[in-house]
Design a protein around this motif. Structure first.
Motif, PDB file in Angstrom:
ATOM      1  N   UNK A  30      49.331 -13.341  -0.394  1.00  0.00           N
ATOM      2  CA  UNK A  30      47.705 -13.382  -0.092  1.00  0.00           C
ATOM      3  C   UNK A  30      47.568 -14.957  -0.029  1.00  0.00           C
ATOM      4  N   UNK A  31      47.155 -15.481   1.356  1.00  0.00           N
ATOM      5  CA  UNK A  31      46.726 -16.848   1.595  1.00  0.00           C
ATOM      6  C   UNK A  31      45.101 -17.147   1.531  1.00  0.00           C
ATOM      7  N   UNK A  32      44.978 -17.804   0.551  1.00  0.00           N
ATOM      8  CA  UNK A  32      43.547 -18.303   0.171  1.00  0.00           C
ATOM      9  C   UNK A  32      43.271 -19.824   0.539  1.00  0.00           C
ATOM     10  N   UNK A  33      41.960 -19.898   1.370  1.00  0.00           N
ATOM     11  CA  UNK A  33      41.681 -21.009   2.186  1.00  0.00           C
ATOM     12  C   UNK A  33      41.106 -21.921   1.182  1.00  0.00           C
ATOM     13  N   UNK A  34      41.290 -23.271   1.286  1.00  0.00           N
ATOM     14  CA  UNK A  34      40.743 -24.193   0.309  1.00  0.00           C
ATOM     15  C   UNK A  34      39.094 -24.123   0.442  1.00  0.00           C
ATOM     16  N   UNK A  35      38.480 -23.688   1.420  1.00  0.00           N
ATOM     17  CA  UNK A  35      37.189 -23.482   1.053  1.00  0.00           C
ATOM     18  C   UNK A  35      36.644 -22.546   0.323  1.00  0.00           C
ATOM     19  N   UNK A  36      37.400 -21.536   0.038  1.00  0.00           N
ATOM     20  CA  UNK A  36      37.104 -20.346  -0.901  1.00  0.00           C
ATOM     21  C   UNK A  36      36.933 -21.070  -2.334  1.00  0.00           C
ATOM     22  N   UNK A  37      38.009 -22.053  -2.675  1.00  0.00           N
ATOM     23  CA  UNK A  37      37.949 -22.575  -4.033  1.00  0.00           C
ATOM     24  C   UNK A  37      36.842 -23.483  -3.953  1.00  0.00           C
ATOM     25  N   UNK A  38      36.733 -24.366  -3.151  1.00  0.00           N
ATOM     26  CA  UNK A  38      35.637 -25.146  -3.080  1.00  0.00           C
ATOM     27  C   UNK A  38      34.031 -24.594  -3.027  1.00  0.00           C
ATOM     28  N   UNK A  39      34.172 -23.289  -2.657  1.00  0.00           N
ATOM     29  CA  UNK A  39      32.858 -22.450  -2.863  1.00  0.00           C
ATOM     30  C   UNK A  39      32.706 -21.944  -4.038  1.00  0.00           C
ATOM     31  N   UNK A  40      33.482 -22.095  -4.932  1.00  0.00           N
ATOM     32  CA  UNK A  40      33.403 -21.716  -6.506  1.00  0.00           C
ATOM     33  C   UNK A  40      33.611 -20.116  -6.411  1.00  0.00           C
ATOM     34  N   UNK A  41      34.744 -19.677  -5.672  1.00  0.00           N
ATOM     35  CA  UNK A  41      35.029 -18.202  -5.606  1.00  0.00           C
ATOM     36  C   UNK A  41      36.347 -18.066  -6.490  1.00  0.00           C
ATOM     37  N   UNK A  42      36.843 -19.071  -7.044  1.00  0.00           N
ATOM     38  CA  UNK A  42      38.461 -19.007  -7.691  1.00  0.00           C
ATOM     39  C   UNK A  42      38.266 -17.932  -8.926  1.00  0.00           C
ATOM     40  N   UNK A  43      37.063 -17.858  -9.854  1.00  0.00           N
ATOM     41  CA  UNK A  43      37.279 -16.912 -10.818  1.00  0.00           C
ATOM     42  C   UNK A  43      37.450 -15.639 -10.458  1.00  0.00           C
ATOM     43  N   UNK A  44      36.610 -15.170  -9.484  1.00  0.00           N
ATOM     44  CA  UNK A  44      36.495 -13.737  -8.984  1.00  0.00           C
ATOM     45  C   UNK A  44      37.714 -13.425  -8.120  1.00  0.00           C
ATOM     46  N   UNK A  45      38.225 -14.422  -7.415  1.00  0.00           N
ATOM     47  CA  UNK A  45      39.568 -14.096  -6.900  1.00  0.00           C
ATOM     48  C   UNK A  45      40.536 -13.847  -7.801  1.00  0.00           C
ATOM     49  N   UNK A  46      40.705 -14.551  -8.889  1.00  0.00           N
ATOM     50  CA  UNK A  46      41.765 -14.322 -10.051  1.00  0.00           C
ATOM     51  C   UNK A  46      41.607 -13.214 -10.457  1.00  0.00           C
ATOM     52  N   UNK A  47      40.560 -12.869 -11.001  1.00  0.00           N
ATOM     53  CA  UNK A  47      40.092 -11.566 -11.541  1.00  0.00           C
ATOM     54  C   UNK A  47      40.782 -10.329 -10.829  1.00  0.00           C
ATOM     55  N   UNK A  48      40.311 -10.263  -9.267  1.00  0.00           N
ATOM     56  CA  UNK A  48      40.694  -9.183  -8.593  1.00  0.00           C
ATOM     57  C   UNK A  48      42.311  -9.160  -8.440  1.00  0.00           C
ATOM     58  N   UNK A  49      42.820 -10.283  -8.335  1.00  0.00           N
ATOM     59  CA  UNK A  49      44.351 -10.491  -8.049  1.00  0.00           C
ATOM     60  C   UNK A  49      45.056  -9.980  -9.272  1.00  0.00           C
ATOM     61  N   UNK A  50      44.435 -10.337 -10.243  1.00  0.00           N
ATOM     62  CA  UNK A  50      44.931  -9.743 -11.841  1.00  0.00           C
ATOM     63  C   UNK A  50      45.095  -8.276 -11.685  1.00  0.00           C
ATOM     64  N   UNK A  51      43.799  -7.738 -11.240  1.00  0.00           N
ATOM     65  CA  UNK A  51      43.562  -6.452 -11.248  1.00  0.00           C
ATOM     66  C   UNK A  51      44.596  -5.490 -10.527  1.00  0.00           C
ATOM     67  N   UNK A  52      44.622  -6.200  -9.057  1.00  0.00           N
ATOM     68  CA  UNK A  52      45.770  -5.649  -8.107  1.00  0.00           C
ATOM     69  C   UNK A  52      46.984  -5.890  -8.677  1.00  0.00           C
ATOM     70  N   UNK A  53      47.420  -6.843  -9.133  1.00  0.00           N
ATOM     71  CA  UNK A  53      48.621  -6.748  -9.837  1.00  0.00           C
ATOM     72  C   UNK A  53      48.963  -5.989 -10.987  1.00  0.00           C
ATOM     73  N   UNK A  54      48.060  -5.569 -11.859  1.00  0.00           N
ATOM     74  CA  UNK A  54      48.234  -4.763 -12.875  1.00  0.00           C
ATOM     75  C   UNK A  54      48.187  -3.096 -12.211  1.00  0.00           C
ATOM     76  N   UNK A  55      48.229  -3.097 -11.031  1.00  0.00           N
ATOM     77  CA  UNK A  55      48.447  -1.642 -10.392  1.00  0.00           C
ATOM     78  C   UNK A  55      49.621  -1.572  -9.734  1.00  0.00           C
ATOM     79  N   UNK A  56      50.625  -2.468 -10.110  1.00  0.00           N
ATOM     80  CA  UNK A  56      51.747  -2.512  -9.558  1.00  0.00           C
ATOM     81  C   UNK A  56      52.262  -3.111  -8.406  1.00  0.00           C
ATOM     82  N   UNK A  57      51.360  -3.970  -7.689  1.00  0.00           N
ATOM     83  CA  UNK A  57      51.484  -4.740  -6.554  1.00  0.00           C
ATOM     84  C   UNK A  57      52.319  -6.114  -6.871  1.00  0.00           C
TER      85      UNK A  57
END
Length: 449
Positions: A30-57
């Motif tokens: 997963x490549x996340x552009x720096x603009x996403x973090x600058x836009x304040x999206x990191x918390x939700x991205x981390x939440x979703x990645x953690x959820x995806x990883x919890x399902x075995x990815x």
């Protein structure tokens, strides 16, 4: 818990379950552009990645830092310089990139280390491990332009990354690499993510970007008549790239597309371009039928074909909700296994989204189209028409002059497609003996030209 929630949750979870099963133990870069973090999206991205990883990815996360480096340069009164769509990294830019990378790595690790409070992943432990997994080389001089400390990936430590993923950790990579002599190079997130996906032969490469995807008509303005192309075959993507100008900015159509094409040509099964502006876009792209962005794939994922014995489970899962609410007559597994060769299915990425069976009555030169079912996820997208046309083709090939259906709820759908209402006495004798007079199904016939 309300009955409305129960009614919506159960079908939703059933529709998602095949994807959860399919992607378990797969590797996503997963490549996340720096603009996403600058836009304040990191918390939700981390939440979703953690959820995806919890399902075995297994997840390799590569972050970008374009706006962060530019901010550092601006603070130092130093102008950002670009050529050929790449940053020219002088000594000041190299220092700024190192500072930005360190700060972002800290923020990302912190986002996964808080137990993700007040989220669906509250209390979870997500191990994030980074390291010197990349060896770099200089870009050098292109068309007379010296890119100085800008680099490209020379080698990926596949063994190290794979062992870390097998350990259950998420791998975090910054767009930074070192030469064998210890010289530092500023890389791009896109090139790092693509190189790592190819080296690992990842199952997916996903770019979380500033753009919503590739439009059906890429050179025309966005609008209702120019939606996002959710699936782009590799051949079509290559042809499109050949007609696009060389990308200079991340918002250029070819900017991410060129990396998706490169990855797919090198063995990565699917590459995605999705928008960070849409909350949950990672989940929507991975676990929903049509996704939200553009997926580049080496072959067409959707196929219309005759069923085999391996499809029985998928057919049963598809028709069961419609049997339970009385739309369809119940059919047991034994019956479907016996008649599997009579079914036609629409399959997308290993999941069956539509089906119908043709039961011929050759003595009457007609046949019954039964169990026509389209998943709620794909209704309105033409799958019903595709199945109907294939059933008509199969009927003609068998020398039949008409097909008929029995329905209690979809009469108008069939009438719009050339069927006419007839009396149940019209049915072939063999079918008439099995007609359920209590169910009062409407009988509709379509003559085949």
């Amino acid at each position: 818990m309300s009955a409305v929630f129960n009614f919506t949750f159960v079908p939703w979870f059933r529709s998602v379950a095949p994807y959860i099963h399919k992607f378990r133990n797969q590797t996503f870069v997963v490549g996340v552009c720096g603009e996403a973090i600058a836009a304040g999206k990191l918390a939700h991205i981390a939440q979703d990645l953690a959820l995806i990883q919890s399902m075995g990815v297994k997840i390799v996360l590569v972050h970008g830092f374009r706006p962060q480096v530019n901010e550092q340069l601006q603070a130092k009164g130093h102008a950002a310089k670009y050529s050929h769509g790449l940053r020219i990294t002088d000594e000041v830019a190299l220092d700024s990139a190192q500072e930005a990378a360190g700060q972002l790595r800290y923020e990302i690790e912190a986002a996964f280390s808080q137990g993700l409070p007040n989220t669906p992943m509250a209390g979870s432990t997500v191990r994030v491990i980074s390291g010197n997994f990349l060896t770099a080389r200089p870009v050098g001089v292109l068309d007379g332009v010296d890119f100085q400390h800008s680099g490209m990936v020379r080698k990926v430590d596949v063994g190290g990354i794979s062992r870390t993923l097998d350990f259950g950790a998420m791998v975090l990579l910054s767009p930074f690499g070192f030469s064998p002599t210890g010289e530092a190079f500023n890389l791009t997130m896109e090139e790092v993510a693509t190189s790592v996906a190819i080296a690992l032969q990842a199952d997916k490469l996903i770019f979380l970007t500033e753009i919503p995807g590739i439009r059906v008509k890429p050179l025309d303005p966005e609008g209702e008549d120019n939606p996002i192309a959710t699936e782009l075959p590799l051949a079509a993507a290559e042809q499109l790239l050949s007609h696009l100008p060389s990308p200079q900015h991340p918002t250029d159509t070819a900017f991410y597309l060129q990396h998706c094409v490169q990855a797919c040509k090198a063995g990565v099964e699917r590459s995605h371009i999705i928008p960070f502006a849409t909350d949950g876009s990672l989940m929507l792209e991975i676990y929903v039928h049509d996704g939200i962005g553009t997926m580049v794939v080496d072959e067409k994922l959707e196929s219309l074909r005759e069923a085999t014995g391996d499809d029985v489970g998928g057919i049963l899962q598809l028709i069961e909700p419609f049997e339970n609410d009385g739309t369809l007559v119940k059919r047991g597994r034994t019956e479907i296994e016996r008649d599997a060769n009579l079914y036609t299915v629409v399959e997308h990425d290993g999941v069956i989204f539509a089906c119908a069976a043709l039961y011929p009555y050759p003595e009457a030169k007609t046949g019954e189209m039964a169990a026509l079912t389209v998943s709620p996820q794909s209704q309105g997208q033409g799958d019903g028409e595709k199945i109907l046309k294939r059933i008509e083709q199969r009927a003609r090939a068998n020398g039949l002059q008409s097909i008929f259906v029995l329905t209690t709820r979809a009469m108008h759908w069939f009438i719009k497609r050339g069927f006419v209402l007839v009396d149940p006495d019209w049915l072939p004798e063999a079918r008439k003996r099995k007609y359920n007079w209590d169910r009062k199904s409407q009988v509709l016939v379509k003559k085949l030209g």
